[in-house]
Design an enzyme around this catalytic site. Structure first.
Site, PDB file in Angstrom:
ATOM      1  N   TYR A 113     -54.880  10.088  14.121  1.00  0.00           N
ATOM      2  CA  TYR A 113     -54.305  11.068  15.050  1.00  0.00           C
ATOM      3  C   TYR A 113     -53.196  10.388  15.830  1.00  0.00           C
ATOM      4  O   TYR A 113     -53.354   9.251  16.293  1.00  0.00           O
ATOM      5  CB  TYR A 113     -55.390  11.564  16.014  1.00  0.00           C
ATOM      6  N   ASP A 134     -49.702   2.737  15.936  1.00  0.00           N
ATOM      7  CA  ASP A 134     -50.122   3.579  17.045  1.00  0.00           C
ATOM      8  C   ASP A 134     -51.372   2.936  17.648  1.00  0.00           C
ATOM      9  O   ASP A 134     -52.480   3.081  17.134  1.00  0.00           O
ATOM     10  CB  ASP A 134     -50.407   5.001  16.561  1.00  0.00           C
ATOM     11  N   LYS A 178     -53.407   5.542  26.987  1.00  0.00           N
ATOM     12  CA  LYS A 178     -54.797   5.358  27.432  1.00  0.00           C
ATOM     13  C   LYS A 178     -54.961   4.167  28.397  1.00  0.00           C
ATOM     14  O   LYS A 178     -54.636   4.309  29.564  1.00  0.00           O
ATOM     15  CB  LYS A 178     -55.725   5.323  26.218  1.00  0.00           C
TER      16      LYS A 178
HETATM   17  C1  LIG Z   1     -55.184   9.730  22.247  1.00  0.00           C
HETATM   18  C2  LIG Z   1     -54.261   9.332  21.159  1.00  0.00           C
HETATM   19  C3  LIG Z   1     -52.954   9.842  21.070  1.00  0.00           C
HETATM   20  C4  LIG Z   1     -52.468  10.949  21.964  1.00  0.00           C
HETATM   21  O1  LIG Z   1     -52.391  10.558  23.295  1.00  0.00           O
HETATM   22  P1  LIG Z   1     -52.355  11.712  24.428  1.00  0.00           P
HETATM   23  O2  LIG Z   1     -52.148  10.931  25.689  1.00  0.00           O
HETATM   24  O3  LIG Z   1     -53.662  12.415  24.349  1.00  0.00           O
HETATM   25  O4  LIG Z   1     -51.219  12.597  24.115  1.00  0.00           O
HETATM   26  C5  LIG Z   1     -52.117   9.346  20.103  1.00  0.00           C
HETATM   27  N1  LIG Z   1     -52.531   8.382  19.250  1.00  0.00           N
HETATM   28  C6  LIG Z   1     -53.773   7.882  19.294  1.00  0.00           C
HETATM   29  C7  LIG Z   1     -54.169   6.810  18.335  1.00  0.00           C
HETATM   30  C8  LIG Z   1     -54.688   8.348  20.233  1.00  0.00           C
HETATM   31  O5  LIG Z   1     -55.931   7.868  20.242  1.00  0.00           O
END
Ligand SMILES: *Cc1c(COP(=O)(O)O)cnc(C)c1O
Length: 439
Positions: free
Chosen positions: A145, A240, A268
């Site tokens: 994601y 990511d 995060k």
């Molecule tokens: C949570 C997450 C996102 C999205 O971040 P948001 O702050 O919720 O938009 C993107 N990539 C990864 C790997 C994530 O865990």
């Protein structure tokens, strides 16, 4: 006296589904979401005054536990000086310098407000910077994601080398036609795809440790092949690390695997619970961004001073010697305890061996996965083959015992530094009873 049921009823009248992000809705497990009123350390309390041991940690950011005094103080101090200026501050520079120091591959970085924004911007930057700036295709992996930008909301179609199909209504196939969706941990398929489309591929985006299909580790070989293929074909490699960054170790997954991505996406933990994310990478790549380059990117609240103060205070704490050894130990103790409880429960029910209770677990730093499957999953197909019905029953059996796990079998779990032995032991004791309940 307030209650969750009534608040949920009321919420659904003014907010679609009653929640501001879908996984909060408990839809995949059934039941009523808990409306949280306050939190401290490893615990939060809902509006009925029920206390839970929290294993979602705001989906990753709360690595120090809730309401850490140094973090709360930093937020107060910053807020008193002003909430947002729309002009640069020294604290943003400090944050940028710290991220560059801690994340091995990053030479420059830009701050934004969410992981979605950071990943979306990283992909645009990669397309603008790779080759002559005219490459169209990007590669992502099923089960990873990267936020909810149009071109990344894609699932695999049928066939081996698949062009992505939109995974959300409202995303035209025209937008996702250049997103190739491949299998996680399948190095051979990746090589074949580069062989077929190499000179049109701008970037590969990957969670180097996946945390959005439960926890799934990449194999070293998979990431090595990815790095090699990207370099060979002039594509950029985007890690990511919104979830894995500062969660699995101080330098993120890239330092554990010793891989040097061109662009890294963070979020995060770097905001410590406030809206803050970042993308950064090699100077030559980052120089393509406006105002100096031609790749447009902007944000009214980017580098918000209160969010930056919260993030800096969090990053200060996690740099203390031994932080990641401790959080890894705590998390491992939890996962070992849960798997042992599952085994004991299977044994006492006389279900050992192949027909025994299929349960396994894995952890890295302060992140864990529990799986209702005999073996730890390695790819998306393994994850969806887990026993989801048993997970749902386990989730509820834990919730009624005051243990709040992610309300979905496809999410990783998070431990904080505030999860002491008392919290971990209580969780394992609850699991012992929960496993007995669910049979
Ligand atoms: C949570 C997450 C996102 C999205 O971040 P948001 O702050 O919720 O938009 C993107 N990539 C990864 C790997 C994530 O865990």
């Amino acid at each position: 006296m307030k209650n969750n049921e009534q608040l949920f009823e009321r919420a659904q009248r003014s907010i679609p589904g009653g929640v501001n992000s879908p996984v909060r809705a408990f839809r995949s497990v059934g039941g009523t979401p808990r409306f949280i009123e306050r939190a401290e350390g490893a615990y939060f309390w809902d509006c009925e005054g029920t206390r839970y041991i929290d294993y979602i940690g705001s989906w990753g950011p709360m690595i120090l536990g809730h309401s850490h005094p140094a973090v709360t103080q930093a937020i107060r101090d910053a807020a008193v000086r002003g909430i947002s200026f729309g002009a640069p501050t020294e604290a943003e520079v400090e944050m940028a310098e710290l991220l560059i120091k801690l994340v091995p591959s990053m030479e420059q970085v830009r701050l934004v407000s969410s992981g979605t924004e950071a990943a979306m911007s990283a992909v645009r930057l990669a397309r603008g910077a790779a080759g002559n700036g005219e490459r169209r295709k990007i590669i992502k992996f099923e089960g990873c994601y990267h936020g909810h930008a149009d071109s990344l909301l894609v699932k695999a179609g049928s066939g081996l080398l698949t062009f992505g199909n939109p995974s959300s209504a409202g995303v035209p196939a025209d937008v996702t036609q250049h997103t190739l969706v491949l299998d996680y941990n399948d190095a051979e398929q990746l090589e074949q795809t580069f062989a077929a489309y190499g000179d049109d591929i701008a970037c590969v985006i990957v969670e180097p440790i996946a945390g959005n299909m439960n926890l799934v580790r990449a194999t070293p070989e998979f990431l090595d092949v990815m790095r090699t293929q990207c370099s060979r074909h002039g594509a950029l490699l985007i890690f990511d690390e919104v979830m894995s960054g500062f969660r699995v170790g101080l330098g993120g997954a890239q330092s554990l695997y010793a891989i040097d991505p061109d662009i890294t996406v963070l979020g995060k933990v770097i905001g410590g619970g406030m809206p803050l994310a970042a993308f950064g990478g090699k100077r030559a790549v980052m120089q393509h961004l406006t105002p100096i380059g031609r790749v447009y990117q902007a944000g009214t609240l980017s580098g918000n001073p209160v969010a930056v103060a919260c993030g800096l205070a969090t990053l200060t704490e996690i740099q203390r010697p031994g932080f990641y050894e401790s959080i890894s130990d705590i998390t491992k103790k939890l996962v070992d305890g849960l798997t042992a409880a599952a085994r004991r429960s299977a044994r006492s029910a006389g279900k050992e061996g192949d027909h025994g209770l299929a349960f396994s677990g894995d952890s890295l730093g302060g992140m864990f996965g529990i799986y209702f499957a005999a073996d730890v999953p390695r790819r998306y197909a393994d994850v969806i083959a887990c026993d989801i019905e048993r997970f749902k029953r386990f989730f509820h059996a834990m919730l009624v015992r005051g243990i709040y796990l992610a309300p979905s079998a496809y999410e990783a779990g998070f431990v904080s530094m505030a999860h002491d032995s008392a919290a971990i032991d209580a969780t394992i004791a609850a699991a012992e009873l929960a496993f007995a309940d669910i049979g």
